[in-house]
Design a protein around this motif. Structure first.
Motif, PDB file in Angstrom:
ATOM      1  N   GLU A 401      10.341  11.769  13.965  1.00 57.11           N
ATOM      2  CA  GLU A 401      10.422  12.612  12.981  1.00 57.11           C
ATOM      3  C   GLU A 401      11.227  13.057  11.826  1.00 57.11           C
ATOM      4  O   GLU A 401      11.418  14.160  11.491  1.00 57.11           O
ATOM      5  N   THR A 402      12.235  11.868  11.766  1.00 58.67           N
ATOM      6  CA  THR A 402      13.269  12.169  10.789  1.00 58.67           C
ATOM      7  C   THR A 402      12.719  11.087   9.932  1.00 58.67           C
ATOM      8  O   THR A 402      11.975  10.234   9.914  1.00 58.67           O
ATOM      9  N   LEU A 403      13.580  11.224   8.689  1.00 55.13           N
ATOM     10  CA  LEU A 403      13.189  10.106   7.632  1.00 55.13           C
ATOM     11  C   LEU A 403      12.935   8.562   7.955  1.00 55.13           C
ATOM     12  O   LEU A 403      12.197   8.134   7.721  1.00 55.13           O
ATOM     13  N   LEU A 404      14.019   8.300   8.616  1.00 56.28           N
ATOM     14  CA  LEU A 404      14.042   6.904   8.976  1.00 56.28           C
ATOM     15  C   LEU A 404      12.788   6.579   9.946  1.00 56.28           C
ATOM     16  O   LEU A 404      12.160   5.423   9.811  1.00 56.28           O
ATOM     17  N   PRO A 405      12.623   7.012  11.105  1.00 56.23           N
ATOM     18  CA  PRO A 405      11.400   6.493  11.925  1.00 56.23           C
ATOM     19  C   PRO A 405      10.243   6.692  11.078  1.00 56.23           C
ATOM     20  O   PRO A 405       9.322   6.191  11.172  1.00 56.23           O
ATOM     21  N   LEU A 406       9.889   7.874  10.282  1.00 58.18           N
ATOM     22  CA  LEU A 406       8.859   8.024   9.459  1.00 58.18           C
ATOM     23  C   LEU A 406       8.546   6.788   8.315  1.00 58.18           C
ATOM     24  O   LEU A 406       7.581   6.323   8.522  1.00 58.18           O
ATOM     25  N   CYS A 407       9.674   6.499   7.981  1.00 58.29           N
ATOM     26  CA  CYS A 407       9.467   5.154   6.714  1.00 58.29           C
ATOM     27  C   CYS A 407       9.457   4.173   7.618  1.00 58.29           C
ATOM     28  O   CYS A 407       8.374   3.420   7.268  1.00 58.29           O
ATOM     29  N   ARG A 408       9.999   3.832   8.833  1.00 59.90           N
ATOM     30  CA  ARG A 408       9.537   2.645   9.608  1.00 59.90           C
ATOM     31  C   ARG A 408       8.076   2.747  10.004  1.00 59.90           C
ATOM     32  O   ARG A 408       7.316   1.555  10.203  1.00 59.90           O
ATOM     33  N   LEU A 409       7.563   3.720  10.353  1.00 56.77           N
ATOM     34  CA  LEU A 409       6.123   3.832  10.745  1.00 56.77           C
ATOM     35  C   LEU A 409       5.258   3.387   9.579  1.00 56.77           C
ATOM     36  O   LEU A 409       4.391   2.940   9.782  1.00 56.77           O
ATOM     37  N   PHE A 410       5.659   3.990   8.352  1.00 56.63           N
ATOM     38  CA  PHE A 410       4.925   3.433   7.273  1.00 56.63           C
ATOM     39  C   PHE A 410       4.643   1.978   6.947  1.00 56.63           C
ATOM     40  O   PHE A 410       3.843   1.369   6.796  1.00 56.63           O
ATOM     41  N   GLU A 411       6.058   1.128   7.133  1.00 54.57           N
ATOM     42  CA  GLU A 411       6.237   0.022   7.010  1.00 54.57           C
ATOM     43  C   GLU A 411       5.415  -0.756   8.133  1.00 54.57           C
ATOM     44  O   GLU A 411       4.762  -1.739   7.831  1.00 54.57           O
ATOM     45  N   MET A 412       5.476  -0.278   9.278  1.00 53.26           N
ATOM     46  CA  MET A 412       4.707  -1.007  10.364  1.00 53.26           C
ATOM     47  C   MET A 412       3.302  -0.975   9.992  1.00 53.26           C
ATOM     48  O   MET A 412       2.594  -2.068  10.213  1.00 53.26           O
ATOM     49  N   LEU A 413       2.644   0.225   9.748  1.00 53.86           N
ATOM     50  CA  LEU A 413       1.259   0.457   9.739  1.00 53.86           C
ATOM     51  C   LEU A 413       0.748  -0.349   8.406  1.00 53.86           C
ATOM     52  O   LEU A 413      -0.264  -0.895   8.320  1.00 53.86           O
ATOM     53  N   VAL A 414       1.466  -0.276   7.134  1.00 49.90           N
ATOM     54  CA  VAL A 414       0.867  -1.061   6.101  1.00 49.90           C
ATOM     55  C   VAL A 414       0.974  -2.330   6.165  1.00 49.90           C
ATOM     56  O   VAL A 414       0.192  -3.227   5.686  1.00 49.90           O
ATOM     57  N   GLN A 415       2.009  -3.080   6.766  1.00 49.02           N
ATOM     58  CA  GLN A 415       2.002  -4.496   7.206  1.00 49.02           C
ATOM     59  C   GLN A 415       0.809  -4.739   8.242  1.00 49.02           C
ATOM     60  O   GLN A 415       0.220  -6.019   8.106  1.00 49.02           O
ATOM     61  N   GLU A 416       0.606  -3.890   9.038  1.00 45.79           N
ATOM     62  CA  GLU A 416      -0.328  -4.298  10.240  1.00 45.79           C
ATOM     63  C   GLU A 416      -1.727  -4.459   9.440  1.00 45.79           C
ATOM     64  O   GLU A 416      -2.618  -5.194   9.580  1.00 45.79           O
ATOM     65  N   HIS A 417      -1.909  -3.530   8.468  1.00 48.40           N
ATOM     66  CA  HIS A 417      -3.461  -3.411   8.049  1.00 48.40           C
ATOM     67  C   HIS A 417      -3.402  -3.985   6.766  1.00 48.40           C
ATOM     68  O   HIS A 417      -4.852  -4.189   6.413  1.00 48.40           O
ATOM     69  N   HIS A 418      -2.514  -4.423   5.977  1.00 50.49           N
ATOM     70  CA  HIS A 418      -2.613  -5.155   4.794  1.00 50.49           C
ATOM     71  C   HIS A 418      -1.387  -6.080   4.387  1.00 50.49           C
ATOM     72  O   HIS A 418      -0.718  -5.784   3.425  1.00 50.49           O
ATOM     73  N   PRO A 419      -1.182  -6.915   5.242  1.00 54.38           N
ATOM     74  CA  PRO A 419      -0.156  -7.828   5.048  1.00 54.38           C
ATOM     75  C   PRO A 419      -0.164  -8.558   3.621  1.00 54.38           C
ATOM     76  O   PRO A 419       0.868  -8.733   3.108  1.00 54.38           O
ATOM     77  N   ALA A 420      -1.446  -8.964   3.222  1.00 55.01           N
ATOM     78  CA  ALA A 420      -1.527  -9.706   1.856  1.00 55.01           C
ATOM     79  C   ALA A 420      -0.976  -8.518   0.641  1.00 55.01           C
ATOM     80  O   ALA A 420      -0.206  -9.200  -0.037  1.00 55.01           O
ATOM     81  N   LEU A 421      -1.197  -7.336   0.851  1.00 55.87           N
ATOM     82  CA  LEU A 421      -0.709  -6.517  -0.219  1.00 55.87           C
ATOM     83  C   LEU A 421       0.789  -6.240  -0.101  1.00 55.87           C
ATOM     84  O   LEU A 421       1.372  -6.249  -1.389  1.00 55.87           O
ATOM     85  N   CYS A 422       1.485  -6.181   0.973  1.00 57.75           N
ATOM     86  CA  CYS A 422       2.745  -6.190   1.216  1.00 57.75           C
ATOM     87  C   CYS A 422       3.394  -7.329   0.450  1.00 57.75           C
ATOM     88  O   CYS A 422       4.449  -7.310  -0.322  1.00 57.75           O
ATOM     89  N   LEU A 423       2.843  -8.482   0.738  1.00 55.87           N
ATOM     90  CA  LEU A 423       3.313  -9.692   0.039  1.00 55.87           C
ATOM     91  C   LEU A 423       3.118  -9.818  -1.383  1.00 55.87           C
ATOM     92  O   LEU A 423       4.153 -10.352  -2.080  1.00 55.87           O
ATOM     93  N   HIS A 424       2.183  -9.681  -1.822  1.00 57.36           N
ATOM     94  CA  HIS A 424       2.181  -9.364  -3.494  1.00 57.36           C
ATOM     95  C   HIS A 424       2.897  -8.431  -4.118  1.00 57.36           C
ATOM     96  O   HIS A 424       3.468  -8.795  -5.186  1.00 57.36           O
ATOM     97  N   LEU A 425       2.780  -7.183  -3.589  1.00 56.63           N
ATOM     98  CA  LEU A 425       3.928  -6.206  -4.262  1.00 56.63           C
ATOM     99  C   LEU A 425       5.280  -6.662  -4.085  1.00 56.63           C
ATOM    100  O   LEU A 425       6.150  -6.785  -4.901  1.00 56.63           O
ATOM    101  N   CYS A 426       5.796  -7.286  -2.751  1.00 50.73           N
ATOM    102  CA  CYS A 426       7.155  -7.739  -2.647  1.00 50.73           C
ATOM    103  C   CYS A 426       7.452  -9.093  -3.636  1.00 50.73           C
ATOM    104  O   CYS A 426       8.677  -9.221  -4.345  1.00 50.73           O
TER     105      CYS A 426
END
Length: 527
Positions: A401-426
């Motif tokens: 619940e500090t900034l880095l674990p929160l942003c890491r949680l975002f990355e894990m969840l968005v990649q898990e649920h829509h990897p195609a979107l992550c790839l496209h935006l990157c």
């Protein structure tokens, strides 16, 4: 000696000797003689309004005991600054050790903290050189303000912290076999909860549970029922009950009182005097950061929405950086520097509140202006929210619940649920974390409409958790996935994500927690 501020929290302990005497004297009265001692004691405490205070004290004590390492870290950091050398010209800031008492942190995290400390110190030195004065002086007229031509509104930008993190090199940042680096900008394997664990923890967000601000529009009686419940929990004053109620939002007109009660902020005459002294300090002592804070307050992210509150917020921020209470009570220690008086040689923490201001600090203050008409009420609520929550979003740490674990949680969840979107935006050159970082760091203030921001904060306070922030960020990306996959440039995708005026945070959170596929578009990735 200044009196202690009575804008305290529920962690303040009632005078136990006074409580014992009160109970003892009351039990001798005829009305209690024939009652069971335990029941009579409870009745006495209820009659004198002490039951909730004692209960809240025990709750706060248990909550504080859950994070002993955080407290130890804060104490170590507060005493670890080295005094700056004195002499002619601006006083130079000095490094603060982050090693003492911080055994729970990873080595790479301590190294990252040291680099960030050096980065911020350099920014302070540049500001001192630009203004031609020291960190602080007691005569405001003697300090030359920062040049008006400067566009700087804070000592650092959120993007600077993100860049430092993204550039971090360590043994686990890439595969030892392939040499490939992960796609995320937070290159640390930090512990994060699964979506299932989060769904269980945020159970009051289930669609079957009525929510203020959502079900009121569909069922008029729901709003009336929530109003009656709000009055009841406010009258009771028991903090866990107040937090439980806030998890489902606040009825119209009750938010200000519910937040104050839930965070235990009491404002009496001593508190008003304390605030008055802080405001007087603005005229008596000039800080080198005063110009930055004034510009930050005068140029909010949504000028039309916040125009009327600029001067009030400017005063609030100036008082905040001068308040030593913040340094003693923050959940985690913030980055600060240590200076020395050229006259006496005595060292001091700068700024006095122990938290150097980032650009955008005013974003946390403007939403409160909608809830609190009195400046002192807005101030003490701002202080309570920073000390308990927002300070966690401006430190580099591996703690949950500090900034880095929160942003890491975002990355894990968005990649898990829509990897195609992550790839496209990157591929387009717009990393999802580069957008979500600011959303999370400022708790969506300045991104969402004010009422939606306040609804997010209702639940942050109610669940006593910042993990709702990355969940909402992922939900927005998934909700926009159909149009984002059709974007042909980073600028186009960024404009789509910036358009948040029609978003409703509670339905988004509910959909992602309990039915993620409902948010995901089935459009294939453009080649």
């Amino acid at each position: 000696t200044q009196k202690r501020s009575r804008a305290h929290t529920y962690m303040d302990v009632p005078d136990t000797a006074l409580v014992k005497k009160l109970v003892k004297d009351a039990l001798l009265k005829p009305r209690y003689r024939n009652e069971d001692p335990a029941a009579a004691t409870e009745a006495v405490l209820q009659d004198h309004g002490l039951a909730s205070r004692l209960s809240n004290m025990l709750y706060a004590s248990r909550r504080a005991s859950e994070e002993p390492q955080t407290v130890a870290m804060a104490r170590a950091l507060r005493g670890a600054g080295r005094t700056a050398a004195t002499g002619a010209g601006p006083a130079a800031p000095t490094t603060i050790s982050t090693r003492a008492g911080d055994v729970a942190e990873l080595d790479i995290m301590r190294a990252l903290q040291a680099r960030w400390q050096s980065h911020v110190e350099a920014a302070v030195r540049r500001l001192c050189a630009e203004s031609g004065g020291p960190l602080m002086r007691t005569t405001a007229a003697a300090v030359a303000p920062a040049p008006k031509s400067s566009r700087q509104r804070g000592l650092y930008e959120p993007s600077e912290m993100l860049q430092l993190v993204a550039d971090a090199e360590h043994d686990n940042a890439m595969s030892s076999h392939t040499g490939l680096r992960g796609w995320g900008l937070v290159p640390f394997e930090l512990a994060t909860p699964s979506l299932g664990e989060l769904a269980d923890g945020f159970g009051e967000l289930r669609p079957s549970v009525r929510q203020s601000g959502v079900d009121d529009e569909l069922r008029g009686w729901s709003g009336e029922e929530r109003q009656r419940m709000a009055a009841s929990v406010l009258a009771d004053g028991h903090v866990p009950l107040l937090l439980q109620f806030l998890r489902c939002g606040t009825p119209a007109g009750t938010r200000s009182a519910l937040w104050r009660a839930a965070l235990g902020v009491e404002i009496d005459q001593a508190a008003l005097s304390y605030y008055g002294r802080l405001v007087a300090e603005i005229e008596r002592v000039a800080l080198v950061t005063d110009g930055l804070l004034e510009r930050d307050a005068m140029a909010p992210w949504d000028e039309e929405e916040y125009f009327l509150f600029r001067e009030r917020v400017a005063t609030l921020l100036a008082a905040f950086v001068r308040d030593p209470w913040v340094r003693r009570h923050s959940a985690v220690p913030s980055v600060h520097v240590t200076g020395a008086s050229p006259q006496t040689g005595r060292s001091y923490v700068f700024p006095p509140n122990g938290a150097l201001p980032p650009r955008g600090l005013s974003a946390y203050a403007f939403p409160l202006a909608y809830c609190y008409s009195r400046p002192e009420e807005a101030y003490f609520m701002f202080r309570a929210l920073w000390s308990r929550y927002w300070c966690r979003l401006h430190v580099l740490s591996a703690r949950r619940e500090t900034l880095l674990p929160l942003c890491r949680l975002f990355e894990m969840l968005v990649q898990e649920h829509h990897p195609a979107l992550c790839l496209h935006l990157c591929r387009l050159g717009l990393h999802p974390t580069a957008v979500a970082w600011r959303w999370i760091q400022f708790a969506f203030a300045g991104t969402l409409p004010v009422e939606q921001v306040l609804m997010v904060w209702d639940r942050v306070i109610g669940f006593d958790s910042l993990e709702l922030l990355p969940l909402l960020a992922v939900a927005i990306f998934l909700f926009r996935s159909h149009t984002l996959l059709a974007a042909t440039s980073a600028e186009e995708a960024e404009r789509m994500l910036a358009n948040c005026s029609e978003l409703r945070v509670v339905p988004l959170l509910q959909a992602f927690l309990y039915s993620p596929p409902s948010l995901i578009a089935s459009t294939p990735v453009p080649k």
